[in-house]
Scaffold this active site. Structure first.
Site, short mmCIF file in Angstrom:
data_model
loop_
_atom_site.label_atom_id
_atom_site.label_comp_id
_atom_site.label_asym_id
_atom_site.label_seq_id
_atom_site.Cartn_x
_atom_site.Cartn_y
_atom_site.Cartn_z
N TYR A 1 -8.24 -4.87 -6.99
CA TYR A 1 -7.09 -3.97 -7.00
C TYR A 1 -5.88 -4.63 -6.38
O TYR A 1 -5.98 -5.64 -5.68
CB TYR A 1 -7.41 -2.64 -6.28
CG TYR A 1 -7.49 -2.77 -4.78
CD1 TYR A 1 -6.38 -2.54 -3.98
CD2 TYR A 1 -8.67 -3.15 -4.16
CE1 TYR A 1 -6.45 -2.67 -2.60
CE2 TYR A 1 -8.76 -3.28 -2.79
CZ TYR A 1 -7.64 -3.04 -2.01
OH TYR A 1 -7.70 -3.18 -0.65
N CYS A 2 -4.72 -4.04 -6.66
CA CYS A 2 -3.45 -4.47 -6.07
C CYS A 2 -2.60 -3.22 -5.83
O CYS A 2 -3.15 -2.13 -5.67
CB CYS A 2 -2.74 -5.48 -6.99
SG CYS A 2 -2.23 -4.80 -8.57
N ARG A 3 -1.31 -3.35 -5.85
CA ARG A 3 -0.43 -2.21 -5.60
C ARG A 3 -0.42 -1.25 -6.78
O ARG A 3 -0.59 -0.05 -6.62
CB ARG A 3 0.99 -2.70 -5.30
CG ARG A 3 1.98 -1.59 -5.03
CD ARG A 3 3.37 -2.16 -4.67
NE ARG A 3 4.33 -1.09 -4.62
CZ ARG A 3 5.04 -0.66 -5.67
NH1 ARG A 3 4.87 -1.21 -6.85
NH2 ARG A 3 5.90 0.32 -5.54
#
Length: 112
Positions: free
Chosen positions: A74-76
């Site tokens: 995941y990221c932002r």
């Protein structure tokens, strides 16, 4: 007839936050946060490992991870993690999942 003209489907799964959370509960997965270290320090999912996908040593650092384990990325917002998920599958990771919407859509508390 011309299957070779069809774009290849991603070898990773795009999961909603609910599917992502359920998968993490069911599997002994590696949870990979691919944001910058300062973003990670601002709050991340519990148990996440931080390896910045934009770092020049990303490929070398993820090579140390267990390719046989499920890897949840995941990221932002989901864009950088999709890039990372693609790189992981090309590197031979068998089971990769990407969090759609990233931490922006994550409904649970983050930790610091």
């Amino acid at each position: 007839m011309f299957d070779f003209l069809k774009p290849a489907a991603p070898a990773y799964q795009n999961l909603t936050p609910a599917q992502f959370a359920e998968g993490l509960r069911q599997k002994k997965a590696v949870l990979l946060d691919v944001r910058r270290p300062d973003e990670f320090a601002g709050g991340h999912l519990p148990g996440a490992v931080n390896i910045d996908v934009t770092s020049p040593d990303f490929a070398r650092r993820v090579a140390d991870l267990d390719k046989t384990k499920s890897t949840y990325v995941y990221c932002r917002s989901g864009a950088r993690s999709a890039t990372a998920a693609s790189q992981l599958t090309k590197a031979g990771f068998a089971d990769v999942a990407n969090l759609l919407g990233g931490v922006l859509d994550w409904p649970h508390p983050l930790v610091r």
